[in-house]
Design an enzyme around this catalytic site. Sequence first.
Site, PDB file in Angstrom:
ATOM      1  N   PHE A 126       0.978  -1.037  -0.012  1.00  0.00           N
ATOM      2  CA  PHE A 126       0.011  -0.062  -0.085  1.00  0.00           C
ATOM      3  C   PHE A 126       0.847   1.074   0.120  1.00  0.00           C
ATOM      4  CE2 PHE A 126      -2.655   3.446   1.874  1.00  0.00           C
ATOM      5  CZ  PHE A 126      -3.859   2.900   0.984  1.00  0.00           C
ATOM      6  N   ASP A 195       2.180  -5.481   8.260  1.00  0.00           N
ATOM      7  CA  ASP A 195       0.852  -4.708   8.118  1.00  0.00           C
ATOM      8  C   ASP A 195      -0.320  -5.663   8.023  1.00  0.00           C
ATOM      9  OD1 ASP A 195      -1.355  -3.274   7.191  1.00  0.00           O
ATOM     10  OD2 ASP A 195       0.027  -1.690   6.238  1.00  0.00           O
ATOM     11  N   TYR A 220     -10.577   0.465  11.071  1.00  0.00           N
ATOM     12  CA  TYR A 220     -11.922   0.681  10.457  1.00  0.00           C
ATOM     13  C   TYR A 220     -12.508  -0.270   9.311  1.00  0.00           C
ATOM     14  CZ  TYR A 220      -8.213   2.987   7.577  1.00  0.00           C
ATOM     15  OH  TYR A 220      -7.085   3.413   6.997  1.00  0.00           O
ATOM     16  N   LYS A 221     -11.718  -1.079   8.881  1.00  0.00           N
ATOM     17  CA  LYS A 221     -12.349  -2.286   7.815  1.00  0.00           C
ATOM     18  C   LYS A 221     -12.962  -3.244   8.605  1.00  0.00           C
ATOM     19  CE  LYS A 221      -8.109  -1.004   5.225  1.00  0.00           C
ATOM     20  NZ  LYS A 221      -8.533   0.015   4.142  1.00  0.00           N
ATOM     21  N   ARG A 369     -12.880  -4.476  -7.042  1.00  0.00           N
ATOM     22  CA  ARG A 369     -12.526  -5.171  -5.899  1.00  0.00           C
ATOM     23  C   ARG A 369     -13.620  -5.195  -4.954  1.00  0.00           C
ATOM     24  NH1 ARG A 369      -8.579  -2.813  -1.204  1.00  0.00           N
ATOM     25  NH2 ARG A 369     -10.186  -1.484  -0.815  1.00  0.00           N
TER      26      ARG A 369
END
Length: 401
Positions: A126, A195, A220-221, A369
């Site tokens: 990322f 990560d 938050y995912k 996605r």
Amino acid sequence: MSDLQERARALDTADELAPLRELFTLDDTVYLDGNSLGALPRHVPARMREVLTREWGELRIRSWGESGWWTAPERIGDRIAPIVGAAAGQIVVGDSTSVNVFKAVVAATRLAPEGRDEILVDANTFPTDGYIAASAARMTGHRIVPVAPAEVPDALGPRTSAVLLNHVDYRSGRLHDLPALTAAVHAAGAVAVWDLCHSAGALPVDLDRHGVDLAVGCTYKYLNGGPGSPAYLYVAARHQPVFDSPLPGWTSHADPFAMTPGYEAAEGAARGRVGTPDILSMLALESSLDVWDGVGVEAVRAKSLALTDFFLECVAEYVPAGRVTSVTPAAHAERGSQVALRCEDAEPVMAALIARGVVGDLRRPDVLRFGFTPLYVGFADAERAARLLADVLHSSSAPVA
């Protein structure tokens, strides 16, 4: 009703996690973007009204002690710990993922043997992880070595100080081999930093069992903590006595209210704290984690694989041949909890899907996605998403991908 619709109904009926959907604020939309922002648990607004009206509104500064605000970073860390396979006392919540990546990478170089000057970084990471690692390297006199995760064992050497890897690739959904790669890093005498943003809450991580040194993740995912909810930092217990944070803030001081000019680090995971915690967002996260009570990560993983298998089967059945290609590995051992489909006209296709009530996202230039959050996504959602994707592609005159 088609055979796939019948199967979806039967699978949802047999799903032991299906009742959890009622814990979330959802509508008729098929929400397949929980790998970007998780859905809102229904009970959180009431909890936040209490925080705002009583804890802040009435108790005010007394809430740092009486309402447990001061201890929230470690307390909530202990709530996250079982989800990522960590014993209590090793996770502190606070700051953003980016800030925690910086802490972890710099601290890893300080934990590594002297004389090493290379930081290996996932070449497909990322972007922020790459930016932060590059800055950390400049500040510590290291050089960055981009490498594909599968090639890490061959890239390791006597100059390797730390290795920063993503457990699940954010773009493709590929799951990397955390146990084997961590072992390889240790065999080379280096420090492993992981990560977990796209794996925690979707599949077992087992940080302690696999000997991970440091790890970071967002909330938050799949943890449904809310937009911008604070991230977390895992520091293995064996490293805590010598963990040297590059951001030694006042709340990580051994005696923060002494206000002394000299810094002395606190004991335990609290060394990962920096400044005053973001209490409102942190307490929303703490409340959100209630949906995990009694839920095993293994059951979540089993449903995740079943959902993504079924979605891929529906795509193969419904979607015109050649219009999409999965870039997510078929093998369960290599798959996270999302499906990424390469589609030449991905941007207008996703826009059309969203307009029809299927919310996924895209990674430019050509990847659709779809994230599958097992706590609230069902098999009927997977079937409907594939069917509407096929409708959009049937109506499109775009060339074959």
